[in-house]
Design an enzyme around this catalytic site. Structure first.
Site, PDB file in Angstrom:
ATOM      1  N   SER A 159     -35.851  -5.946 -14.602  1.00 44.02           N
ATOM      2  CA  SER A 159     -35.797  -6.816 -15.774  1.00 44.02           C
ATOM      3  C   SER A 159     -35.623  -8.255 -15.321  1.00 44.02           C
ATOM      4  CB  SER A 159     -34.641  -6.428 -16.689  1.00 44.02           C
ATOM      5  OG  SER A 159     -34.431  -7.478 -17.616  1.00 44.02           O
ATOM      6  N   HIS A 214     -40.301  -6.024 -16.304  1.00 39.04           N
ATOM      7  CA  HIS A 214     -39.822  -5.879 -17.674  1.00 39.04           C
ATOM      8  C   HIS A 214     -39.430  -7.259 -18.198  1.00 39.04           C
ATOM      9  CE1 HIS A 214     -37.941  -3.550 -20.957  1.00 39.04           C
ATOM     10  NE2 HIS A 214     -36.944  -4.415 -20.901  1.00 39.04           N
ATOM     11  N   ASP A 259     -37.846  -9.323 -21.236  1.00 42.25           N
ATOM     12  CA  ASP A 259     -36.987  -9.178 -22.413  1.00 42.25           C
ATOM     13  C   ASP A 259     -37.143 -10.367 -23.346  1.00 42.25           C
ATOM     14  OD1 ASP A 259     -35.564  -6.690 -22.105  1.00 42.25           O
ATOM     15  OD2 ASP A 259     -34.724  -7.575 -20.279  1.00 42.25           O
ATOM     16  N   MET A 270     -36.139 -12.096 -26.720  1.00 40.16           N
ATOM     17  CA  MET A 270     -35.051 -12.101 -27.718  1.00 40.16           C
ATOM     18  C   MET A 270     -35.155 -13.353 -28.578  1.00 40.16           C
ATOM     19  SD  MET A 270     -31.853 -10.890 -25.377  1.00 40.16           S
ATOM     20  CE  MET A 270     -32.040  -9.662 -24.060  1.00 40.16           C
ATOM     21  N   HIS A 299     -40.720  -6.260 -23.912  1.00 43.04           N
ATOM     22  CA  HIS A 299     -39.771  -5.576 -24.795  1.00 43.04           C
ATOM     23  C   HIS A 299     -39.376  -6.572 -25.876  1.00 43.04           C
ATOM     24  CE1 HIS A 299     -35.381  -3.819 -25.039  1.00 43.04           C
ATOM     25  NE2 HIS A 299     -36.052  -3.663 -26.159  1.00 43.04           N
ATOM     26  N   MET A 310     -37.413  -7.788 -28.684  1.00 43.81           N
ATOM     27  CA  MET A 310     -36.167  -7.651 -29.453  1.00 43.81           C
ATOM     28  C   MET A 310     -36.163  -8.767 -30.478  1.00 43.81           C
ATOM     29  SD  MET A 310     -33.753  -6.752 -26.225  1.00 43.81           S
ATOM     30  CE  MET A 310     -34.964  -7.429 -25.102  1.00 43.81           C
ATOM     31  N   MET A 317     -32.691   2.725 -25.610  1.00 45.80           N
ATOM     32  CA  MET A 317     -31.707   1.773 -25.084  1.00 45.80           C
ATOM     33  C   MET A 317     -30.448   2.526 -24.657  1.00 45.80           C
ATOM     34  SD  MET A 317     -33.172  -1.152 -25.266  1.00 45.80           S
ATOM     35  CE  MET A 317     -31.774  -2.053 -24.602  1.00 45.80           C
ATOM     36  N   GLY A 323     -27.908  -8.740 -20.355  1.00 47.01           N
ATOM     37  CA  GLY A 323     -27.925  -7.947 -19.134  1.00 47.01           C
ATOM     38  C   GLY A 323     -26.493  -7.656 -18.690  1.00 47.01           C
ATOM     39  N   ASP A 337     -33.365   1.680 -20.629  1.00 50.81           N
ATOM     40  CA  ASP A 337     -33.083   0.253 -20.440  1.00 50.81           C
ATOM     41  C   ASP A 337     -31.616  -0.032 -20.737  1.00 50.81           C
ATOM     42  OD1 ASP A 337     -33.199  -2.496 -20.273  1.00 50.81           O
ATOM     43  OD2 ASP A 337     -34.474  -2.773 -22.028  1.00 50.81           O
ATOM     44  N   GLY A 338     -30.912  -0.503 -19.714  1.00 49.83           N
ATOM     45  CA  GLY A 338     -29.532  -0.936 -19.897  1.00 49.83           C
ATOM     46  C   GLY A 338     -28.562  -0.218 -18.987  1.00 49.83           C
ATOM     47  N   GLY A 345     -31.937  -4.593 -14.495  1.00 46.05           N
ATOM     48  CA  GLY A 345     -31.835  -6.038 -14.309  1.00 46.05           C
ATOM     49  C   GLY A 345     -30.785  -6.389 -13.283  1.00 46.05           C
TER      50      GLY A 345
HETATM   51  C1  DX5 Z   1     -30.885  -5.726 -22.747  1.00 42.42           C
HETATM   52  C2  DX5 Z   1     -32.256  -5.808 -22.124  1.00 42.42           C
HETATM   53  C3  DX5 Z   1     -32.319  -5.185 -20.797  1.00 42.42           C
HETATM   54  C4  DX5 Z   1     -31.451  -5.839 -19.762  1.00 42.42           C
HETATM   55  C5  DX5 Z   1     -31.085  -4.818 -18.744  1.00 42.42           C
HETATM   56  O1  DX5 Z   1     -30.963  -6.202 -24.042  1.00 42.42           O
HETATM   57  O2  DX5 Z   1     -33.200  -5.172 -22.960  1.00 42.42           O
HETATM   58  O3  DX5 Z   1     -33.655  -5.071 -20.334  1.00 42.42           O
HETATM   59  O4  DX5 Z   1     -32.061  -6.908 -19.127  1.00 42.42           O
HETATM   60  O5  DX5 Z   1     -30.194  -5.395 -17.865  1.00 42.42           O
HETATM   61  P1  DX5 Z   1     -29.158  -4.527 -17.031  1.00 42.42           P
HETATM   62  O6  DX5 Z   1     -29.957  -3.621 -16.159  1.00 42.42           O
HETATM   63  O7  DX5 Z   1     -28.380  -5.546 -16.305  1.00 42.42           O
HETATM   64  O8  DX5 Z   1     -28.325  -3.740 -18.027  1.00 42.42           O
HETATM   65 ZN    ZN Z   2     -35.222  -4.695 -22.095  1.00 40.58          ZN
END
Ligand code: DX5
Ligand code: ZN
Length: 230
Positions: free
Chosen positions: A13, A38, A40, A42, A71, A73, A142, A149, A181-182, A203
């Protein structure tokens, strides 16, 4: 036993990358053998954070051949799918919680010729994606609340992934992949794959160390989840 037959794919990520040196971090992910990046997205509305828009995807596109997995969000994803597709996204996933007309939204991604995924927050009922699954290439479950992250993996993911994998396999949807993811790190990757996921987003787990080491370590742990010996 429920187990994914799909190949393991590692998706660093970029949320945890150095945004001032994004190309360098892309190269480090390539050197580590990642298949996917990936991205993200937002909007400060669907989730309490603001990150990347189509401009950054457009800037990344000529820099790498890796799959760009966007992704979304964001609220009203339909308004932006065209922009991400034009910017060079390969995969686009949308949250079931963010759209009132999921079939329309998934179809829109497909109309742009992209691989399409539906995303579920950690305790959104799995059944909310059952009727949508046939229109998806992958389903992203999720394992943290989206927005940031570096959060801790929510272990109910494991039960949910097994149940979803079983549903897909029993309904002729073996082709649909499960992405997680997460909070994914080498320590939980084996259990995640045993539960039925095969696309692993990570990530902080990747960028905390050197991606040329953390990615192979993650892959090795994940592959243990596909071996028959328990
Ligand atoms: C969270 C994101 C993830 C995030 C994952 O909202 O969708 O993709 O970057 O990060 P880690 O692996 O640090 O949880
Ligand atoms: Zn993500």
């Amino acid at each position: 036993m429920i187990m994914t037959q799909h190949p393991i794919q590692i998706a660093p990520s970029l949320l945890s990358a150095n945004f001032a040196r994004l190309e360098d971090d892309v190269r480090r992910c390539e050197a580590g053998g990642a298949e996917i990046l990936h991205v993200d997205v937002m909007d400060g509305h669907f989730v309490p954070n603001i990150t990347i828009g189509p401009l950054v995807v457009e800037a990344l596109r000529p820099v790498t051949k890796l799959v760009l997995d966007c992704h979304l969000m964001i609220s009203h994803p339909d308004r932006y799918i065209g922009a991400f597709a034009a910017a060079g996204a390969d995969w686009i996933s949308v949250h079931v919680e963010a759209t009132k007309h999921l079939h329309r939204t998934l179809s829109l991604v497909r109309e742009h010729g992209k691989r399409v995924g539906a995303v579920l927050n950690p305790i959104t009922p799995l059944s909310s994606v059952f009727d949508a699954a046939e229109y998806c290439d992958f389903i992203l479950l999720m394992s943290v609340n989206p927005g940031f992250g570096g959060q801790k993996f929510i272990t109910s993911f494991l039960r949910r992934a097994s149940e979803l994998r079983e549903f897909l396999d029993k309904n002729g949807l073996e082709r649909v992949e499960i992405e997680v993811d997460g909070g994914v790190v080498a320590d939980n990757a084996e259990a995640i794959v045993r539960a039925g996921a095969n696309i692993l987003v990570s990530g902080s787990g990747v960028f905390r160390g050197n991606p040329s080491e953390t990615i192979p370590a993650l892959r090795k742990a994940a592959q243990r989840g596909q071996s028959l010996s328990v």
